[in-house]
Design an enzyme around this catalytic site. Structure first.
Site, PDB file in Angstrom:
ATOM      1  CG  ASP A 279      43.891 -16.764 106.877  1.00  0.00           C
ATOM      2  OD1 ASP A 279      44.997 -17.325 106.879  1.00  0.00           O
ATOM      3  OD2 ASP A 279      42.830 -17.360 107.126  1.00  0.00           O
TER       4      ASP A 279
ATOM      5  CE1 TYR B   9      38.017 -20.985 106.267  1.00  0.00           C
ATOM      6  CE2 TYR B   9      39.161 -18.951 105.778  1.00  0.00           C
ATOM      7  CZ  TYR B   9      38.984 -20.062 106.568  1.00  0.00           C
ATOM      8  OH  TYR B   9      39.785 -20.236 107.679  1.00  0.00           O
TER       9      TYR B   9
ATOM     10  CE  LYS C 210      43.725 -20.733 106.866  1.00  0.00           C
ATOM     11  NZ  LYS C 210      42.560 -19.918 106.527  1.00  0.00           N
TER      12      LYS C 210
ATOM     13  CG  HIS D 158      42.015 -25.568 106.634  1.00  0.00           C
ATOM     14  ND1 HIS D 158      41.243 -24.848 105.751  1.00  0.00           N
ATOM     15  CD2 HIS D 158      41.724 -25.074 107.860  1.00  0.00           C
ATOM     16  CE1 HIS D 158      40.522 -23.956 106.433  1.00  0.00           C
ATOM     17  NE2 HIS D 158      40.793 -24.084 107.708  1.00  0.00           N
TER      18      HIS D 158
ATOM     19  CG  ASN E 130      39.299  -5.426 114.313  1.00  0.00           C
ATOM     20  OD1 ASN E 130      38.953  -4.949 115.396  1.00  0.00           O
ATOM     21  ND2 ASN E 130      38.570  -6.324 113.663  1.00  0.00           N
TER      22      ASN E 130
HETATM   23  N1  LIG Z   1      42.766 -22.417 110.329  1.00  0.00           N
HETATM   24  C1  LIG Z   1      41.592 -22.609 110.889  1.00  0.00           C
HETATM   25  O1  LIG Z   1      41.201 -23.739 111.208  1.00  0.00           O
HETATM   26  C2  LIG Z   1      40.720 -21.441 111.169  1.00  0.00           C
HETATM   27  C3  LIG Z   1      41.044 -20.227 110.630  1.00  0.00           C
HETATM   28  N2  LIG Z   1      40.277 -19.116 110.879  1.00  0.00           N
HETATM   29  C4  LIG Z   1      40.735 -17.830 110.307  1.00  0.00           C
HETATM   30  O2  LIG Z   1      40.769 -16.845 111.353  1.00  0.00           O
HETATM   31  C5  LIG Z   1      39.965 -15.728 110.957  1.00  0.00           C
HETATM   32  C6  LIG Z   1      39.386 -15.020 112.170  1.00  0.00           C
HETATM   33  O3  LIG Z   1      38.617 -15.913 112.966  1.00  0.00           O
HETATM   34  P1  LIG Z   1      37.022 -15.867 113.063  1.00  0.00           P
HETATM   35  O4  LIG Z   1      36.586 -17.238 113.450  1.00  0.00           O
HETATM   36  O5  LIG Z   1      36.487 -15.291 111.828  1.00  0.00           O
HETATM   37  O6  LIG Z   1      36.703 -14.980 114.328  1.00  0.00           O
HETATM   38  P2  LIG Z   1      37.273 -13.640 115.020  1.00  0.00           P
HETATM   39  O7  LIG Z   1      37.794 -14.033 116.347  1.00  0.00           O
HETATM   40  O8  LIG Z   1      38.129 -12.882 114.089  1.00  0.00           O
HETATM   41  O9  LIG Z   1      35.907 -12.848 115.284  1.00  0.00           O
HETATM   42  C7  LIG Z   1      35.104 -12.436 114.236  1.00  0.00           C
HETATM   43  C8  LIG Z   1      33.779 -11.950 114.840  1.00  0.00           C
HETATM   44  O10 LIG Z   1      34.019 -10.809 115.648  1.00  0.00           O
HETATM   45  C9  LIG Z   1      33.308  -9.677 115.111  1.00  0.00           C
HETATM   46  N3  LIG Z   1      34.241  -8.519 115.195  1.00  0.00           N
HETATM   47  C10 LIG Z   1      35.347  -8.288 114.464  1.00  0.00           C
HETATM   48  N4  LIG Z   1      35.956  -7.161 114.866  1.00  0.00           N
HETATM   49  C11 LIG Z   1      35.216  -6.662 115.863  1.00  0.00           C
HETATM   50  C12 LIG Z   1      35.336  -5.514 116.679  1.00  0.00           C
HETATM   51  N5  LIG Z   1      36.343  -4.655 116.537  1.00  0.00           N
HETATM   52  N6  LIG Z   1      34.363  -5.290 117.615  1.00  0.00           N
HETATM   53  C13 LIG Z   1      33.322  -6.149 117.768  1.00  0.00           C
HETATM   54  N7  LIG Z   1      33.172  -7.265 117.033  1.00  0.00           N
HETATM   55  C14 LIG Z   1      34.114  -7.519 116.087  1.00  0.00           C
HETATM   56  C15 LIG Z   1      32.967 -10.031 113.693  1.00  0.00           C
HETATM   57  O11 LIG Z   1      31.760  -9.416 113.289  1.00  0.00           O
HETATM   58  P3  LIG Z   1      31.692  -8.384 112.018  1.00  0.00           P
HETATM   59  O12 LIG Z   1      32.177  -9.151 110.833  1.00  0.00           O
HETATM   60  O13 LIG Z   1      30.245  -8.033 111.965  1.00  0.00           O
HETATM   61  O14 LIG Z   1      32.574  -7.234 112.376  1.00  0.00           O
HETATM   62  C16 LIG Z   1      32.785 -11.543 113.784  1.00  0.00           C
HETATM   63  O15 LIG Z   1      31.493 -11.854 114.278  1.00  0.00           O
HETATM   64  C17 LIG Z   1      38.926 -16.376 110.043  1.00  0.00           C
HETATM   65  O16 LIG Z   1      38.176 -15.413 109.304  1.00  0.00           O
HETATM   66  C18 LIG Z   1      39.789 -17.288 109.223  1.00  0.00           C
HETATM   67  O17 LIG Z   1      40.494 -16.538 108.257  1.00  0.00           O
HETATM   68  C19 LIG Z   1      39.163 -19.201 111.688  1.00  0.00           C
HETATM   69  C20 LIG Z   1      38.760 -20.406 112.213  1.00  0.00           C
HETATM   70  C21 LIG Z   1      39.508 -21.635 111.988  1.00  0.00           C
HETATM   71  O1  LIG Z   2      37.279 -21.778 109.569  1.00  0.00           O
HETATM   72  C1  LIG Z   2      38.180 -22.604 109.406  1.00  0.00           C
HETATM   73  O2  LIG Z   2      39.238 -22.300 108.847  1.00  0.00           O
HETATM   74  C2  LIG Z   2      38.024 -23.979 109.890  1.00  0.00           C
HETATM   75  O3  LIG Z   2      38.812 -24.812 109.608  1.00  0.00           O
HETATM   76  C3  LIG Z   2      36.945 -24.393 110.809  1.00  0.00           C
HETATM   77  O4  LIG Z   2      36.110 -23.419 111.180  1.00  0.00           O
HETATM   78  C4  LIG Z   2      36.243 -25.642 110.286  1.00  0.00           C
HETATM   79  O5  LIG Z   2      35.859 -25.446 108.963  1.00  0.00           O
HETATM   80  C5  LIG Z   2      35.049 -26.017 111.067  1.00  0.00           C
HETATM   81  O6  LIG Z   2      34.440 -25.198 111.698  1.00  0.00           O
HETATM   82  C6  LIG Z   2      34.621 -27.401 111.030  1.00  0.00           C
HETATM   83  O7  LIG Z   2      33.603 -27.606 111.938  1.00  0.00           O
END
Ligand SMILES: NC(=O)C1=CN([C@@H]2O[C@H](COP(=O)(O)OP(=O)(O)OC[C@H]3O[C@@H](n4cnc5c(N)ncnc54)[C@H](OP(=O)(O)O)[C@@H]3O)[C@@H](O)[C@H]2O)C=CC1
Ligand SMILES: O=C(O)C(=O)[C@@H](O)[C@H](O)C(=O)CO
Length: 275
Positions: free
Chosen positions: A45, A50, A75, A108, A240
């Site tokens: 994803d 990004y 997205k 998005h 994970n």
């Molecule tokens: N559509 C939208 O608006 C949004 C979409 N997203 C999507 O969702 C995805 C996931 O969300 P995200 O915000 O990244 O956060 P997550 O909830 O996936 O958490 C990620 C964090 O948790 C840590 N982590 C991951 N696995 C573990 C584990 N097994 N044990 C301990 N710590 C862990 C990672 O650190 P480390 O990397 O060091 O393991 C990182 O700091 C994003 O990458 C993106 O693709 C996110 C936000 C908004």
């Molecule tokens: O990470 C994503 O996919 C997002 O849309 C959000 O995190 C967004 O970019 C944001 O954090 C704006 O403040």
């Protein structure tokens, strides 16, 4: 580790767990994608916003895993909404990813105050009709935005990617999706790490000999959601995806349900977000 597939409302199949790549620096992305693919991930994803679509594309190419075995989502960012602008932004993303066909394209954020999401959706429908995208969906759409898209175009999104973790469980949003035939995908499924110290989850995890992250991801899978945890660490990536060898009981699912909190949202509110 084999990840179950979910069938979307247009017949497209999506692996129920994928790798999120928000905040992965472009230069590290190819290596991390290859590591994920080696660990059994077949769903990535990303997003134009990004800044790592090219890294995702390079990782996939260099991995040697056949393209048709991998499900790729990107997205459309908010400043590219509108019919013509969407078609241009899509071509730019595909150029960076180095792909002929995309598996899933998402709007998005709805950005309701700008009034462009219906025209944007019409461009998505055209791209799908032309065979350039297999499935089309949205992210951060509230039920009122989903209903407007469907009323004005007759085309229901296949999926809505929304914030969803133990302190923000989105039960009303999930019920709206179920009614409309839209799959729910969880963003920030681990609450960006915040959920990992919860004592209830820690107790459930120790009973299963699993980590808290594994319990949370397993809970999302048992809710019927698709989930996309992000990790830039090889061991945590493997951890994970290792969630298909145990099951949470009804009582454990009920205890996790009780962790929902009125102030649990981490990200922006889609009704008012403007960026
Ligand atoms: N559509 C939208 O608006 C949004 C979409 N997203 C999507 O969702 C995805 C996931 O969300 P995200 O915000 O990244 O956060 P997550 O909830 O996936 O958490 C990620 C964090 O948790 C840590 N982590 C991951 N696995 C573990 C584990 N097994 N044990 C301990 N710590 C862990 C990672 O650190 P480390 O990397 O060091 O393991 C990182 O700091 C994003 O990458 C993106 O693709 C996110 C936000 C908004
Ligand atoms: O990470 C994503 O996919 C997002 O849309 C959000 O995190 C967004 O970019 C944001 O954090 C704006 O403040």
């Amino acid at each position: 580790m084999s990840v179950p597939m979910i069938t979307l409302n247009d017949g497209t199949k999506i692996p129920q767990l994928g790798l999120g790549v928000w905040k992965m620096p472009e230069e590290e992305t190819p290596g991390l994608i290859m590591s994920a693919l080696n660990n059994g991930y077949r769903h990535i994803d990303t997003a134009a916003a990004y800044g790592n679509e090219a890294g995702v594309g390079r990782g996939i190419l260099e991995s040697g895993v056949p393209r048709d075995e991998i499900f790729i989502t990107t997205k459309l960012w908010n400043d590219r909404q509108g019919y013509d602008e969407t078609l241009r932004a899509f071509d730019e993303s595909m150029g960076k990813l180095g792909l002929e066909t995309l598996d899933l394209y998402l709007i998005h954020w709805p950005m309701p105050n700008r009034g462009h999401y219906v025209d944007t959706w019409k461009a998505f429908v055209k791209l799908q009709q032309e065979g350039r995208i297999r499935a089309i969906g949205v992210s951060n759409f509230l039920p009122e935005h989903l209903e407007r898209l469907i009323d004005e175009t007759g085309i229901t999104p296949a999926l809505n990617q929304v914030e969803l973790h133990p302190r923000f469980q989105q039960s009303a949003q999930r019920a709206a999706h179920a009614k409309l035939g839209i799959a729910t995908e969880c963003w920030s499924p681990l609450g960006q790490g915040e959920a990992l110290s919860n004592p209830v989850l820690t107790e459930i995890a120790s009973r299963h000999g699993k980590s808290v992250a594994q319990v949370i991801l397993r809970w999302q899978v048992q809710l019927g959601c698709i989930t996309i945890p992000k990790s830039s660490n090889h061991d945590r990536m493997r951890e994970n995806i290792t969630i298909f060898d145990f099951e949470l009981s009804d009582a454990e699912m009920a205890r996790i349900k009780d962790l929902d909190a009125a102030d649990g949202r981490i990200g922006s509110d889609p009704a008012t977000a403007d960026f």
